[in-house]
Design an enzyme around this catalytic site. Structure first.
Site, PDB file in Angstrom:
ATOM      1  N   TYR A  52       0.722  -1.263   0.090  1.00  0.00           N
ATOM      2  CA  TYR A  52      -0.219   0.297   0.269  1.00  0.00           C
ATOM      3  C   TYR A  52       1.349   1.065   0.120  1.00  0.00           C
ATOM      4  CZ  TYR A  52      -3.467  -3.260   1.099  1.00  0.00           C
ATOM      5  OH  TYR A  52      -4.921  -4.015   1.195  1.00  0.00           O
ATOM      6  N   SER A 217     -13.473  -4.667  -0.341  1.00  0.00           N
ATOM      7  CA  SER A 217     -13.927  -3.695  -1.347  1.00  0.00           C
ATOM      8  C   SER A 217     -15.602  -4.019  -0.697  1.00  0.00           C
ATOM      9  CB  SER A 217     -13.710  -4.144  -2.621  1.00  0.00           C
ATOM     10  OG  SER A 217     -12.672  -3.916  -3.038  1.00  0.00           O
ATOM     11  N   PRO A 218     -16.054  -3.399   0.096  1.00  0.00           N
ATOM     12  CA  PRO A 218     -17.455  -4.227   1.192  1.00  0.00           C
ATOM     13  C   PRO A 218     -18.550  -3.163  -0.392  1.00  0.00           C
ATOM     14  CG  PRO A 218     -16.291  -2.311   2.092  1.00  0.00           C
ATOM     15  CD  PRO A 218     -15.513  -2.924   1.304  1.00  0.00           C
ATOM     16  N   GLY A 222     -17.670  -5.986  -9.039  1.00  0.00           N
ATOM     17  CA  GLY A 222     -16.005  -6.510  -9.831  1.00  0.00           C
ATOM     18  C   GLY A 222     -14.951  -5.966  -9.259  1.00  0.00           C
ATOM     19  N   PHE A 228     -21.473   0.106  -5.583  1.00  0.00           N
ATOM     20  CA  PHE A 228     -22.812   0.098  -6.247  1.00  0.00           C
ATOM     21  C   PHE A 228     -23.588   0.990  -5.888  1.00  0.00           C
ATOM     22  CE2 PHE A 228     -21.920  -3.116  -3.059  1.00  0.00           C
ATOM     23  CZ  PHE A 228     -22.809  -2.116  -2.166  1.00  0.00           C
TER      24      PHE A 228
END
Length: 308
Positions: A52, A217-218, A222, A228
């Protein structure tokens, strides 16, 4: 904030994790405010990885909060290694694991990690080398517990055959809009794309073997294709349902997206990647909401999934 016990450890952890992948986007003052807000909200678990910001995120974290023993004792630190960047390959060799952990500890200004994860499976892995590395790190007090990230059951079994230390965590991509861990089980034996078993029943495997799952990535769909939430063009029905339930509980859509994950009985931890303080607070509110069974399924179906 809700807390769970990670099986086979002495760790009592928040079911919300602050992920630190994007700390390079913040000034030191902004990073300090974000981290301290997380702690005020009850988050005691902080996730890192040596790639990171190519290590810069770990440096920013420790510098921002002026890491010292009194601060360190109030947090659980997890980091990951095994991805060689920018070279572009994976490396589970003993030398690389040891070197990576020493670098992580130096950047985080701490003497030990609570948990070390192997970031992504290395096809050239020699499990005996991993076992030697883990033994050395554990015996020296540099790492208390070990786990994996993005590993399937067979990969975990292969590692566990050689490693005397119980693997206690598996970090996987999971969100309302990314549910392969759920889909194949719910559509078993159906001739549909949803029934394809893409992960060897990893959710059930982890539950059977007392491995705590962490969802990265909650709020994404994709592979880093965006959130979303609020995407009315691609996810109109999902947003309509999430917004409706959010209004019922008096919270934001972020809270409901969080609550959908934490509602699962596997006690999945949610890894937040946000640098937005308000969004972090919203997620923490969601972790305290228990959706009804009907609401959980309503959201699942609104994402375009079949419930036979």
């Amino acid at each position: 904030m809700k807390y769970i016990n990670i099986a086979n450890t002495d760790l009592k952890v928040s079911n919300i994790i602050m992920g630190n992948m994007r700390l390079t986007q913040l000034s030191l003052l902004e990073a300090e405010k974000l981290i301290r807000t997380a702690m005020e909200e009850g988050i005691n678990f902080f996730d890192h990885a040596d790639i990171y910001g190519r290590g810069k995120c770990e440096e920013i974290f420790s510098e921002a909060i002026q890491m010292n023993p009194s601060i360190r004792e109030n947090m659980i630190l997890q980091s990951k290694c095994g991805i060689r960047s920018p070279e572009g390959y994976f490396d589970f060799s003993k030398d690389h694991i040891i070197k990576s952990v020493n670098g992580i500890l130096k950047r985080l200004k701490t003497e030990y990690l609570d948990i070390l994860l192997l970031h992504r499976p290395d096809p050239l892995m020699e499990p005996t080398e991993v076992a030697e590395a883990f033994d050395e790190l554990h015996n020296s007090g540099k790492v208390k517990y070990f786990g994996v990230s993005n590993h399937n059951p067979a990969q975990i079994e292969l590692l566990q055959k050689y490693i005397p230390h119980k693997l206690v965590v598996n970090q996987l991509q999971f969100s309302i809009a990314h549910t392969p861990m759920i889909d194949s089980g719910i559509s078993l034996n159906m001739k549909t794309d949803q029934a394809v078993n893409r992960d060897s029943s990893i959710l059930e495997y982890c539950r059977l073997h007392d491995i705590t799952m962490q969802a990265w990535s909650p709020y994404q769909h994709g592979f880093f294709e965006g959130s979303f939430l609020g995407d009315l063009e691609r996810f109109p029905k999902l947003n309509e349902v999430v917004d409706s339930i959010a209004e019922k509980y008096g919270v934001t859509n972020t809270a409901i997206a969080t609550a959908w994950i934490t509602r699962h009985p596997a006690n999945i931890q949610v890894v937040l990647g946000t640098t937005n303080i308000e969004r972090m607070k919203d997620a923490c509110k969601g972790a305290e909401i228990t959706l009804t069974r009907e609401e959980w399924y309503q959201i699942y179906k609104a994402a375009g999934n079949i419930v036979p």
